[in-house]
Design a protein around this motif. Sequence first.
Motif, PDB file in Angstrom:
ATOM      1  N   GLY A 119     -10.937  33.083 109.945  1.00 23.49           N
ATOM      2  CA  GLY A 119     -10.152  34.157 110.549  1.00 23.49           C
ATOM      3  C   GLY A 119     -10.934  35.437 110.752  1.00 23.49           C
ATOM      4  N   LEU A 120     -12.240  35.340 111.028  1.00 21.91           N
ATOM      5  CA  LEU A 120     -13.030  36.541 111.277  1.00 21.91           C
ATOM      6  C   LEU A 120     -12.674  37.101 112.658  1.00 21.91           C
ATOM      7  CD1 LEU A 120     -16.543  35.427 109.945  1.00 21.91           C
ATOM      8  CD2 LEU A 120     -14.790  36.733 108.769  1.00 21.91           C
ATOM      9  N   LYS A 121     -12.569  38.430 112.714  1.00 14.79           N
ATOM     10  CA  LYS A 121     -12.155  39.067 113.958  1.00 14.79           C
ATOM     11  C   LYS A 121     -13.337  39.251 114.907  1.00 14.79           C
ATOM     12  CE  LYS A 121     -10.137  43.445 115.467  1.00 14.79           C
ATOM     13  NZ  LYS A 121     -10.009  44.849 115.064  1.00 14.79           N
ATOM     14  N   TRP A 122     -14.557  39.398 114.367  1.00 11.28           N
ATOM     15  CA  TRP A 122     -15.719  39.786 115.184  1.00 11.28           C
ATOM     16  C   TRP A 122     -16.686  38.646 115.428  1.00 11.28           C
ATOM     17  CZ3 TRP A 122     -15.557  44.562 117.339  1.00 11.28           C
ATOM     18  CH2 TRP A 122     -14.620  45.448 116.795  1.00 11.28           C
ATOM     19  N   PHE A 123     -16.311  37.438 115.008  1.00 13.68           N
ATOM     20  CA  PHE A 123     -17.233  36.304 115.091  1.00 13.68           C
ATOM     21  C   PHE A 123     -16.857  35.369 116.239  1.00 13.68           C
ATOM     22  CE2 PHE A 123     -18.669  32.045 113.818  1.00 13.68           C
ATOM     23  CZ  PHE A 123     -20.004  32.297 113.619  1.00 13.68           C
ATOM     24  N   PHE A 124     -17.858  35.012 117.054  1.00 16.18           N
ATOM     25  CA  PHE A 124     -17.635  34.102 118.178  1.00 16.18           C
ATOM     26  C   PHE A 124     -18.713  33.026 118.173  1.00 16.18           C
ATOM     27  CE2 PHE A 124     -15.631  38.041 119.206  1.00 16.18           C
ATOM     28  CZ  PHE A 124     -14.451  37.687 119.844  1.00 16.18           C
ATOM     29  N   ARG A 125     -18.328  31.786 118.490  1.00  7.24           N
ATOM     30  CA  ARG A 125     -19.314  30.696 118.504  1.00  7.24           C
ATOM     31  C   ARG A 125     -19.201  29.925 119.807  1.00  7.24           C
ATOM     32  NH1 ARG A 125     -19.736  26.870 113.504  1.00  7.24           N
ATOM     33  NH2 ARG A 125     -17.489  26.759 113.719  1.00  7.24           N
ATOM     34  N   THR A 126     -20.323  29.829 120.531  1.00 11.71           N
ATOM     35  CA  THR A 126     -20.304  29.096 121.799  1.00 11.71           C
ATOM     36  C   THR A 126     -20.543  27.602 121.593  1.00 11.71           C
ATOM     37  OG1 THR A 126     -22.593  29.831 121.994  1.00 11.71           O
ATOM     38  CG2 THR A 126     -20.978  30.927 123.383  1.00 11.71           C
ATOM     39  N   SER A 127     -21.194  27.234 120.491  1.00  9.32           N
ATOM     40  CA  SER A 127     -21.629  25.850 120.291  1.00  9.32           C
ATOM     41  C   SER A 127     -20.511  24.996 119.682  1.00  9.32           C
ATOM     42  CB  SER A 127     -22.827  25.878 119.344  1.00  9.32           C
ATOM     43  OG  SER A 127     -23.049  24.628 118.790  1.00  9.32           O
ATOM     44  N   PRO A 128     -20.572  23.682 119.901  1.00 14.16           N
ATOM     45  CA  PRO A 128     -19.659  22.811 119.158  1.00 14.16           C
ATOM     46  C   PRO A 128     -19.965  22.898 117.662  1.00 14.16           C
ATOM     47  CG  PRO A 128     -20.856  21.575 120.853  1.00 14.16           C
ATOM     48  CD  PRO A 128     -21.486  22.917 120.766  1.00 14.16           C
ATOM     49  N   HIS A 129     -18.996  22.610 116.819  1.00 14.12           N
ATOM     50  CA  HIS A 129     -19.303  22.540 115.389  1.00 14.12           C
ATOM     51  C   HIS A 129     -19.284  21.085 114.935  1.00 14.12           C
ATOM     52  CE1 HIS A 129     -15.071  21.974 114.522  1.00 14.12           C
ATOM     53  NE2 HIS A 129     -14.742  23.165 115.002  1.00 14.12           N
ATOM     54  N   ASP A 130     -19.565  20.873 113.648  1.00 12.14           N
ATOM     55  CA  ASP A 130     -19.746  19.500 113.171  1.00 12.14           C
ATOM     56  C   ASP A 130     -18.463  18.674 113.248  1.00 12.14           C
ATOM     57  OD1 ASP A 130     -22.415  19.818 112.801  1.00 12.14           O
ATOM     58  OD2 ASP A 130     -22.216  20.550 110.758  1.00 12.14           O
ATOM     59  N   GLY A 131     -17.322  19.357 113.364  1.00 10.79           N
ATOM     60  CA  GLY A 131     -16.079  18.623 113.595  1.00 10.79           C
ATOM     61  C   GLY A 131     -16.128  17.934 114.949  1.00 10.79           C
ATOM     62  N   GLN A 140     -22.067  27.166 135.744  1.00  6.58           N
ATOM     63  CA  GLN A 140     -22.997  28.242 135.393  1.00  6.58           C
ATOM     64  C   GLN A 140     -23.622  28.012 134.024  1.00  6.58           C
ATOM     65  OE1 GLN A 140     -21.612  32.244 135.919  1.00  6.58           O
ATOM     66  NE2 GLN A 140     -20.598  31.782 137.844  1.00  6.58           N
ATOM     67  N   LEU A 141     -23.578  26.772 133.542  1.00  3.88           N
ATOM     68  CA  LEU A 141     -24.112  26.464 132.215  1.00  3.88           C
ATOM     69  C   LEU A 141     -25.196  25.397 132.339  1.00  3.88           C
ATOM     70  CD1 LEU A 141     -20.788  26.062 130.228  1.00  3.88           C
ATOM     71  CD2 LEU A 141     -22.307  28.029 130.169  1.00  3.88           C
ATOM     72  N   ILE A 142     -26.156  25.434 131.399  1.00  4.11           N
ATOM     73  CA  ILE A 142     -27.104  24.320 131.343  1.00  4.11           C
ATOM     74  C   ILE A 142     -26.614  23.284 130.330  1.00  4.11           C
ATOM     75  CG2 ILE A 142     -29.114  25.661 132.095  1.00  4.11           C
ATOM     76  CD1 ILE A 142     -29.969  25.730 129.116  1.00  4.11           C
ATOM     77  N   MET A 143     -25.469  23.533 129.720  1.00  6.34           N
ATOM     78  CA  MET A 143     -24.919  22.595 128.740  1.00  6.34           C
ATOM     79  C   MET A 143     -23.931  21.649 129.436  1.00  6.34           C
ATOM     80  SD  MET A 143     -26.598  24.045 126.442  1.00  6.34           S
ATOM     81  CE  MET A 143     -26.194  23.185 124.943  1.00  6.34           C
ATOM     82  N   PRO A 144     -23.670  20.484 128.817  1.00 13.83           N
ATOM     83  CA  PRO A 144     -22.729  19.534 129.438  1.00 13.83           C
ATOM     84  C   PRO A 144     -21.277  19.906 129.154  1.00 13.83           C
ATOM     85  CG  PRO A 144     -23.551  18.596 127.414  1.00 13.83           C
ATOM     86  CD  PRO A 144     -24.228  19.946 127.568  1.00 13.83           C
ATOM     87  N   TRP A 145     -20.965  21.178 129.028  1.00 16.19           N
ATOM     88  CA  TRP A 145     -19.633  21.598 128.613  1.00 16.19           C
ATOM     89  C   TRP A 145     -18.729  21.808 129.827  1.00 16.19           C
ATOM     90  CZ3 TRP A 145     -21.880  26.043 125.105  1.00 16.19           C
ATOM     91  CH2 TRP A 145     -22.624  25.445 124.081  1.00 16.19           C
ATOM     92  N   THR A 146     -17.422  21.945 129.542  1.00 15.92           N
ATOM     93  CA  THR A 146     -16.487  22.223 130.625  1.00 15.92           C
ATOM     94  C   THR A 146     -16.380  23.725 130.875  1.00 15.92           C
ATOM     95  OG1 THR A 146     -14.666  22.230 129.048  1.00 15.92           O
ATOM     96  CG2 THR A 146     -15.135  20.147 130.165  1.00 15.92           C
ATOM     97  N   GLY A 147     -17.080  24.526 130.109  1.00 16.85           N
ATOM     98  CA  GLY A 147     -17.086  25.970 130.297  1.00 16.85           C
ATOM     99  C   GLY A 147     -17.203  26.691 128.973  1.00 16.85           C
ATOM    100  N   VAL A 148     -17.121  28.026 129.020  1.00 18.78           N
ATOM    101  CA  VAL A 148     -17.070  28.809 127.786  1.00 18.78           C
ATOM    102  C   VAL A 148     -15.802  29.646 127.805  1.00 18.78           C
ATOM    103  CG1 VAL A 148     -18.189  30.523 126.321  1.00 18.78           C
ATOM    104  CG2 VAL A 148     -19.597  28.954 127.643  1.00 18.78           C
ATOM    105  N   VAL A 191     -16.449  22.977 124.655  1.00 15.78           N
ATOM    106  CA  VAL A 191     -17.609  22.225 124.177  1.00 15.78           C
ATOM    107  C   VAL A 191     -17.428  20.718 124.316  1.00 15.78           C
ATOM    108  CG1 VAL A 191     -18.300  23.961 122.539  1.00 15.78           C
ATOM    109  CG2 VAL A 191     -16.695  22.198 121.831  1.00 15.78           C
ATOM    110  N   ARG A 192     -18.531  20.029 124.432  1.00 17.86           N
ATOM    111  CA  ARG A 192     -18.504  18.577 124.419  1.00 17.86           C
ATOM    112  C   ARG A 192     -19.804  18.107 123.781  1.00 17.86           C
ATOM    113  NH1 ARG A 192     -17.418  14.990 129.718  1.00 17.86           N
ATOM    114  NH2 ARG A 192     -19.000  16.377 130.503  1.00 17.86           N
ATOM    115  N   ALA A 193     -19.698  17.146 122.914  1.00 15.81           N
ATOM    116  CA  ALA A 193     -20.899  16.652 122.232  1.00 15.81           C
ATOM    117  C   ALA A 193     -21.401  15.402 122.923  1.00 15.81           C
ATOM    118  CB  ALA A 193     -20.577  16.337 120.775  1.00 15.81           C
ATOM    119  N   ILE A 194     -22.689  15.193 122.882  1.00 18.67           N
ATOM    120  CA  ILE A 194     -23.246  13.947 123.396  1.00 18.67           C
ATOM    121  C   ILE A 194     -24.058  13.277 122.280  1.00 18.67           C
ATOM    122  CG2 ILE A 194     -23.379  14.693 125.799  1.00 18.67           C
ATOM    123  CD1 ILE A 194     -26.353  15.220 125.341  1.00 18.67           C
TER     124      ILE A 194
END
Lengths: 288, 423
Positions: B149-161, B368-376, B387-390
């Motif tokens: 529940g951090l207010k100032w933290f953002f993560r663009t990457s997938p996580h281990d889940g 606009q991404l070099i990642m295989p994601w559907t967006g940010v 995010v999407r994992a491969i």
Amino acid sequence: MTLEVLLQGLIGGLLMGFVYALIAAGLSLIFGLMEIVNFAHGEFLMLAMFATFWAWALAGLDPLLSLPLTAALLFLLGIAVYHGLIRWILGAPMLAQIFATFGLAVFLRSAAQALWGVDFRLVKDPLVSGRISLGGLFIGLPQLVASVGALAAFAFLYWLIRKTETGRALQATAQDRQAAALMGIDTQWMFALGWGIGAACVGVAGGLLTIFFYVFPDVGASFALLAYVAVALGGFGNVPGTLAAGVVVGVVEVMSGLLIAPTLKYVTVFLIYLAVVLWRPQGLFGRF
Amino acid sequence: MATRVTALVLALLAVIAPAAFAQTPKEVVIGVLYPLSGNAAQVGIDSANAVRLAVDIINAKHDLNLPLARGEGLPGLGGAKIRVIFVDHQGKPDVGQAEAERLITQEKVHAVFGAYFSGVTQTVAQVAERYGVPHLNAESSSPLLTERGLKWFFRTSPHDGHFSQAMFDYIRDLEKRRNVKFKTVGIMHEATQFGSDSAKVQEELAAKYGYEVTVKISYRDKATNLDAEVGKLKAANPDILLPSSYTNDAILFVKTAKNLDYNPKLLIAQNAGWTDPTFVKEMGKDVEGHITRAPFALDMAAKKPMIRQVNEMFKKLKDNSTGRDISDAPARAFTGFLTLADAINRAKSVSPEEIRKALVATNIPADQLIMPWTGVKFDEKGQNTGVRAILQQVQNGAYATIYPFELAAADPTFPLTPWKDRK
């Protein structure tokens, strides 16, 4: 947990233990001689491993063939470090001595990173590779060669210290440097020699390790930590005691990992260290 | 009268002043924390280079379909340039914490970025939270980071889940494709936050997908010997092994497995060590057939040509003197940094609250991404939902994308070749 797994662990621990012991021997020798703990010992190991790696990568020299060169190189490094740094802090407070060798460690590690980068490097296709299997148990040939090499180095070290005149002079200097000086022993040279031999031990250990272990600027630290335990366990300055202690560390590491839990294997090793320091500060085998 | 005039002047000033003094800054300063020495230094240095490339793309003109590439600087801030301060946290959470404090209080950075290791990211995030400074993380994969529940933290990457879910989906799909049945799973993980959280998620997913975890091993990544760990794995002998390891321990694990003849049928790694380019190069045939999850692969360039362009620019960077390819972690750093810059640009301000609001409103499309994601796009926890994992497998000495099947560049091979048959 089957007997087979335990026996396999015992073999692995023993083989690694001899290498730990040889790393610790150099440390122990220097401490026994002048009561200075060399915090750059792990970095000496790292340099030996890099020397071995480069001899292989640039000149195609197998780690086993470059072993004498590495040992000689580290011997010179030890003497250079003594004359360039240690000689000036012999009479200094202990804290200054700690900072001096610790600073040397940081310097060597950073220099290695600056010079050779931070990639993990491996010697590919060394002369000895593969394993032998004995009724379901496996013995890695590189590990076997490394431990036999470590034992041979120990035998040589023992002969040098106990049977030669130089060795006796080293022992005399360790016991009482003023009395030794009065007997006509050049104690400065003895100290320098101690550093040279101590570094050469770790040179041999590094050369042998490189057959099967990765090379990296930080690689020495983890080994050095175990070496400190072996030095305390074996009795500060007691070189034969260090051999037994190194083996104890190697075997305890693997066996406690198997029987208790891998996360706790270093806890067990360091608990033994603490127990020895508290209840038997002279070490399991006393001083020499 | 005089007092009235003074009051009037003061009132006027109060209205005008914020506008007058809050002139658009000439530069935006971002503190970037990475391990630039220690065991993960190469990944840290590659990631820092990826950030350098992103800064160049933002500050100079480039004909690329990436956020902020076509103009110079940040148009929303009158063309302000981005300046980056790099900091080495040595992989130590306490150093990361102290450096984050210094960046915020001394260097007055407008946002912090980093820090690779989940354990370090955690302490940096706490500092950013305390001072109310936006923190964008591009690669740490511990799921818990966005669960606090951090207010100032953002993560663009997938996580281990996300990643682990892809692994289990693959395992199930492989069962159908090859008509095999797996029963048992072994989990081996290094003992810092990354490995521990990864193992926790995998254990939960295994239960959900109906596999039994017969062995779970936690170990220290700086271990000098893994005989005990491999011995335990061999004794339990699960069908599938899921390791979460950094580079040095991954090398030592494979060497020890070879030495002790340990052969899992299927090995799916949680990135980190397995995706270090050095790992595959140095281990060669010994890791043929190993699978790792990844959010990025260069062979996706066939479907996304921009990846090749970015990689060429990356290889020509002055600080990348050996011309290394952009690998997974730096590609994520690159994407994360552009996301942060995009938000600051839309915020039209360097006020932390405005940047935070702009981050919340982020919406970068897939092209606009070099990642295989559907967006940010961030959810309320600050986690990117696009995010999407491969999964990738080492085939003929290089990684090939094998899953999801529609993105695959190659067919998966199964099972792993036992040591006695490898030459």
